[in-house]
Structure formats: C-alpha cells, structure tokens
Design a protein around this motif. Structure first.
Motif, PDB file in Angstrom:
ATOM      1  N   VAL A 127       0.865  -1.178   0.000  1.00 33.44           N
ATOM      2  CA  VAL A 127       0.000   0.000   0.000  1.00 33.44           C
ATOM      3  C   VAL A 127       0.905   1.231   0.000  1.00 33.44           C
ATOM      4  CG1 VAL A 127      -1.704   1.325   1.313  1.00 33.44           C
ATOM      5  CG2 VAL A 127      -1.885  -1.162   1.187  1.00 33.44           C
ATOM      6  N   VAL A 128       0.549   2.226  -0.797  1.00 27.12           N
ATOM      7  CA  VAL A 128       1.331   3.459  -0.875  1.00 27.12           C
ATOM      8  C   VAL A 128       0.572   4.591  -0.203  1.00 27.12           C
ATOM      9  CG1 VAL A 128       2.352   5.181  -2.418  1.00 27.12           C
ATOM     10  CG2 VAL A 128       2.492   2.741  -2.991  1.00 27.12           C
ATOM     11  N   GLU A 129       1.250   5.300   0.678  1.00 27.98           N
ATOM     12  CA  GLU A 129       0.662   6.469   1.335  1.00 27.98           C
ATOM     13  C   GLU A 129       0.467   7.553   0.279  1.00 27.98           C
ATOM     14  OE1 GLU A 129      -1.057   7.956   4.618  1.00 27.98           O
ATOM     15  OE2 GLU A 129       0.267   6.229   4.870  1.00 27.98           O
ATOM     16  N   GLY A 130      -0.785   7.829  -0.084  1.00 30.33           N
ATOM     17  CA  GLY A 130      -1.052   8.788  -1.148  1.00 30.33           C
ATOM     18  C   GLY A 130      -1.235   8.089  -2.478  1.00 30.33           C
ATOM     19  N   SER A 131      -0.585   8.622  -3.506  1.00 31.16           N
ATOM     20  CA  SER A 131      -0.742   8.099  -4.868  1.00 31.16           C
ATOM     21  C   SER A 131       0.346   7.088  -5.194  1.00 31.16           C
ATOM     22  CB  SER A 131      -0.687   9.252  -5.880  1.00 31.16           C
ATOM     23  OG  SER A 131      -0.619   8.749  -7.198  1.00 31.16           O
ATOM     24  N   ALA A 132      -0.067   5.879  -5.557  1.00 30.02           N
ATOM     25  CA  ALA A 132       0.897   4.847  -5.943  1.00 30.02           C
ATOM     26  C   ALA A 132       1.527   5.187  -7.288  1.00 30.02           C
ATOM     27  CB  ALA A 132       0.211   3.488  -6.004  1.00 30.02           C
ATOM     28  N   GLY A 133       0.745   5.784  -8.188  1.00 31.13           N
ATOM     29  CA  GLY A 133       1.251   6.145  -9.504  1.00 31.13           C
ATOM     30  C   GLY A 133       2.363   7.168  -9.433  1.00 31.13           C
ATOM     31  N   GLU A 134       2.192   8.188  -8.592  1.00 32.11           N
ATOM     32  CA  GLU A 134       3.224   9.215  -8.442  1.00 32.11           C
ATOM     33  C   GLU A 134       4.520   8.613  -7.918  1.00 32.11           C
ATOM     34  OE1 GLU A 134       1.930  12.497  -6.093  1.00 32.11           O
ATOM     35  OE2 GLU A 134       0.246  13.002  -7.420  1.00 32.11           O
ATOM     36  N   LEU A 135       4.414   7.718  -6.961  1.00 30.71           N
ATOM     37  CA  LEU A 135       5.611   7.073  -6.421  1.00 30.71           C
ATOM     38  C   LEU A 135       6.333   6.267  -7.490  1.00 30.71           C
ATOM     39  CD1 LEU A 135       6.140   5.438  -3.012  1.00 30.71           C
ATOM     40  CD2 LEU A 135       6.455   3.983  -5.019  1.00 30.71           C
ATOM     41  N   LEU A 136       5.579   5.566  -8.339  1.00 33.43           N
ATOM     42  CA  LEU A 136       6.189   4.718  -9.366  1.00 33.43           C
ATOM     43  C   LEU A 136       6.733   5.527 -10.536  1.00 33.43           C
ATOM     44  CD1 LEU A 136       6.786   1.865 -10.415  1.00 33.43           C
ATOM     45  CD2 LEU A 136       4.485   1.833 -11.397  1.00 33.43           C
ATOM     46  N   ILE A 137       6.038   6.574 -10.933  1.00 32.53           N
ATOM     47  CA  ILE A 137       6.438   7.355 -12.097  1.00 32.53           C
ATOM     48  C   ILE A 137       7.698   8.171 -11.824  1.00 32.53           C
ATOM     49  CG2 ILE A 137       5.752   9.285 -13.579  1.00 32.53           C
ATOM     50  CD1 ILE A 137       2.856   8.228 -13.316  1.00 32.53           C
ATOM     51  N   ASP A 138       7.837   8.694 -10.612  1.00 26.93           N
ATOM     52  CA  ASP A 138       8.975   9.557 -10.294  1.00 26.93           C
ATOM     53  C   ASP A 138      10.299   8.817 -10.428  1.00 26.93           C
ATOM     54  OD1 ASP A 138       7.362  11.677  -9.862  1.00 26.93           O
ATOM     55  OD2 ASP A 138       7.613  11.776  -7.696  1.00 26.93           O
ATOM     56  N   ASP A 139      11.327   9.565 -10.820  1.00 28.10           N
ATOM     57  CA  ASP A 139      12.683   9.030 -10.886  1.00 28.10           C
ATOM     58  C   ASP A 139      13.437   9.432  -9.626  1.00 28.10           C
ATOM     59  OD1 ASP A 139      12.571   7.788 -13.450  1.00 28.10           O
ATOM     60  OD2 ASP A 139      12.642   9.781 -14.359  1.00 28.10           O
ATOM     61  N   TYR A 140      14.256   8.517  -9.133  1.00 29.36           N
ATOM     62  CA  TYR A 140      15.066   8.750  -7.937  1.00 29.36           C
ATOM     63  C   TYR A 140      16.530   8.652  -8.350  1.00 29.36           C
ATOM     64  CZ  TYR A 140      10.463   7.799  -6.067  1.00 29.36           C
ATOM     65  OH  TYR A 140       9.115   7.833  -5.838  1.00 29.36           O
ATOM     66  N   LYS A 141      17.251   9.758  -8.240  1.00 28.57           N
ATOM     67  CA  LYS A 141      18.569   9.915  -8.847  1.00 28.57           C
ATOM     68  C   LYS A 141      19.532   8.776  -8.519  1.00 28.57           C
ATOM     69  CE  LYS A 141      18.264  14.949  -9.005  1.00 28.57           C
ATOM     70  NZ  LYS A 141      18.830  16.231  -8.523  1.00 28.57           N
ATOM     71  N   GLN A 142      19.504   8.329  -7.288  1.00 27.97           N
ATOM     72  CA  GLN A 142      20.445   7.281  -6.883  1.00 27.97           C
ATOM     73  C   GLN A 142      19.962   5.884  -7.281  1.00 27.97           C
ATOM     74  OE1 GLN A 142      21.300   7.684  -2.717  1.00 27.97           O
ATOM     75  NE2 GLN A 142      21.909   9.828  -2.887  1.00 27.97           N
ATOM     76  N   HIS A 143      18.725   5.808  -7.793  1.00 29.72           N
ATOM     77  CA  HIS A 143      18.153   4.506  -8.156  1.00 29.72           C
ATOM     78  C   HIS A 143      17.515   4.636  -9.533  1.00 29.72           C
ATOM     79  CE1 HIS A 143      18.706   3.280  -3.957  1.00 29.72           C
ATOM     80  NE2 HIS A 143      18.234   4.471  -3.659  1.00 29.72           N
ATOM     81  N   PRO A 144      18.278   4.373 -10.614  1.00 34.35           N
ATOM     82  CA  PRO A 144      17.770   4.590 -11.973  1.00 34.35           C
ATOM     83  C   PRO A 144      16.512   3.793 -12.295  1.00 34.35           C
ATOM     84  CG  PRO A 144      20.130   4.116 -11.984  1.00 34.35           C
ATOM     85  CD  PRO A 144      19.656   3.877 -10.605  1.00 34.35           C
TER      86      PRO A 144
END
Length: 368
Positions: A127-144
């Motif tokens: 379960v994602v706190e808030g929007s699961a789509g936003e968490l998945l779509i975003d890029d995290y610099k240290q984790h390509p």
C-alpha cells in the motif's frame, strides 16, 4: 549412414537460427516489473507500469506507461498502444495500491491478478501512502530503475522484520480465512527524492482501515509469529523516569498463544512471547556488567514491549480487525461447530487479550 549425417548437419544449422529468432523476440517484449493502481475522484482507475529498458541504443533505464480505465485489462490494452513493445506480465514483481483504492477494497483487483496464469502468486503486495502512480512514475537519482529500487527495499526490510513480506498468495490466504485479516507493508515517497517503508497496513477483509507505525512494527512481528534476526530501538524514558535508550539486536523471538476456556466460552487470550537479543547500544545509568542491574533492565524492556503490545491489540479491537490471527487460535481450541455460531468480530471486543513478554539479554558487547 549418409542420411543420419545429413540430419545431424541440418539440426546443427537450425539451432543457431532458432536461437537468433528467440533473441529478436525477447527484444520486442516489454516485461512489466511493477504496476500501480489508484482510485480517481471520478470513480475511474489510474494504472501505471514500469518496464526495464533493454535497448542498448537508448539512455533510459526504464519505460513508464500510464492509462485511465475502468479495469486493469482495459488499461493494459490502452497502454499497449503507447509502446512498440508487446506487454507481458511474466516478470511482474510488485503491485502497488494507492491509499484511496485500498480503503475502498482490493478483492476485485487481486482476483484479476489471480486469474492471470502468467502472474506468479509470489508477487508482492504493498500500500502506498497517497498516490501509488506518483511514487512509481517519479525518478530517484540514486536509483535509476524505480521498480528494482522498490523490490530491493521491500526484500531488505522484510528480512529485518520491520515489515511483513506479503505476497499475492499470503494476502488471499488471510482474506479467505475467517480467523485472520490481511496485512500489507506501507510505502511512502519523500520530497527529498527517496522512498521509505512507513509501517503496516491493517485490513478488515479487503479494506484498509488503520495502520501500525513503523517504530512499532517489530512488536507486531513479535505477536504475529516467531522469527530470527531483527533489531529494535527502545526508549525507556517514560518507564524509568529519566533518559534511557537501548538498541536491541540479533533478536530471536518465540511465541505461544494461550486460550483460556470457561463456562461461557473463551474467557481470556494471552500472548506469551520470549525475546533474546544482544545490546548493541545502551544510553543510561545501569551497569550491564552488574547482573542485578541487567535483570532490572530486562524487566523494564519487558514492561515497555508488553505495553506496546496491549496498545496494539486495543487498536485492532477498536477497528474490529484481527490481523494477529487470534480467531484461528480460538477456532482450533473451541472446535469448528462452536466457531461457526460466533460473530467473531463482536466476540473479540468482549474477550480480554493480554501480552506477556519475557526479555533476556544474551550479551552486551566486548566493553565491560
């Protein structure tokens, strides 16, 4: 003999050709690794998928597709028109549900995943706190590759017992069992570009109703089952009246559930938990080399964890959920015929449930 040699030569020629054909097909497939589900305000669903990018000619590490539809299969058809690859689910590792969708119920969506023969029952549910789509779509610099980042985070935290490892099989098993309610880990996206686990989601049937905060997650693990490994930070300031902090590591936990029966049925449920571990860090006035002071510290830790366990059970009673599986122990004790006559959610509110922890310090480091 000549015919045999001819057949052998033809076979040797066919093998490399067929191998090249398979390689070309694999390059055209989009292996979905992670997918997200969100409920939109208008009642429709938003779906996103993350696909690792294998093409050496592109600098992108993954491809992300998004669609709005009324079902996951319809969304799959829409997303397939957005990419040149053929989407397949055989490598699906994680399914993320946004809070709004989890609160409305997951059964229909999980049922769809179960019906798909290409999807493994070992797919992890979160379960994602808030929007699961936003968490998945975003890029995290240290984790390509965000999908791989999420998968490794869940695996590592589950090994440390800070979250339960919940697969499609685990969730469905607890959902269909009348004596226990499902759980799932909670993920949270932070503004400064990283993801953390944020506790444990407690479900009533298939609906997310409340959560256990991350700092109390190991206490839930103590009550849920026995385990080896894990660590917990314990702040004894409230119990001791002055600053005292213990980091307990290399934990070994065993648990027994005692059902006390009476004339009116079940009179009491008691969790007996034994915990053994090493003191990795201690801030306080007690001298751990002194046996008496060490035993007093063990008693304070036992009191602290017991208090946390009682508060956790009170939270579950308040929301009429049984995520510890107390009902399954009661059913085994009273028999199925009597169990069928019970309204267990109402019965749970009446039955006293207590936690009894026995903590033992195995060692306290090389310093004396």
């Amino acid at each position: 003999m000549l015919k045999k040699c001819t057949c052998l030569l033809l076979l040797l020629c066919i093998i490399p050709v067929s191998g090249c054909g398979d390689q070309r097909i694999l390059e055209d497939l989009g292996f979905i690794q992670t997918t997200s589900y969100d409920l939109l305000p208008n009642g429709e669903l938003s779906f996103s998928v993350s696909i690792p990018q294998a093409d050496p000619e592109t600098s992108a590490k993954r491809e992300v597709l998004t669609a709005t539809a009324k079902s996951s299969k319809e969304a799959r058809m829409i997303m397939s028109r957005q990419t040149g690859m053929m989407l397949v689910s055989g490598q699906l590792r994680n399914v993320l549900f946004g809070t709004s969708l989890a609160e409305s119920g997951l059964h229909g969506h999980l049922d769809t995943l179960f019906r798909d023969p290409s999807i493994s029952s070992q797919v992890k549910i979160s379960v994602v706190e808030g929007s699961a789509g936003e968490l998945l779509i975003d890029d995290y610099k240290q984790h390509p590759r965000t999908g791989r980042y999420i998968d490794m985070l869940l695996e590592k935290e589950a090994l440390g017992q800070t979250i339960p490892k919940v697969t499609l099989f685990n969730f469905a098993r607890d959902f269909f069992d009348q004596g226990v309610d499902p759980v799932a880990p909670i993920l949270k996206k932070h503004d400064n570009n990283y993801i953390t686990t944020d506790g444990i989601a407690l479900f009533r049937d298939d609906r997310y109703v409340t959560k256990i905060h991350s700092q109390d997650a190991l206490v839930f693990a103590f009550l849920k089952d026995k385990f080896r490994e894990g660590q917990i930070n314990i702040d004894l300031t409230e119990i001791n009246g002055k600053q005292e902090n213990v980091m307990f590591s290399s934990l070994i936990s065993t648990r027994k559930v005692k059902i006390t029966r009476g004339v009116q049925g079940v009179e009491k449920v008691t969790f007996h938990v034994k915990v053994t571990g090493s003191v990795l860090e201690y801030i306080g006035d007690a001298k751990l080399s002194n046996e008496r002071e060490r035993r007093e510290l063990e008693q304070r830790i036992s009191q602290y964890i017991s208090k946390k366990g009682d508060a956790m059970i009170a939270l579950m009673k308040k929301h009429q959920v049984d995520n510890l599986g107390i009902g399954s122990h009661v059913r085994n004790r009273v028999g199925y015929e009597q169990w069928k006559k019970m309204n267990w959610r109402q019965e749970l509110q009446k039955i006293p449930v207590e936690c009894s922890f026995d903590v033992h310090i195995k060692d306290y480091g090389k310093f004396r």
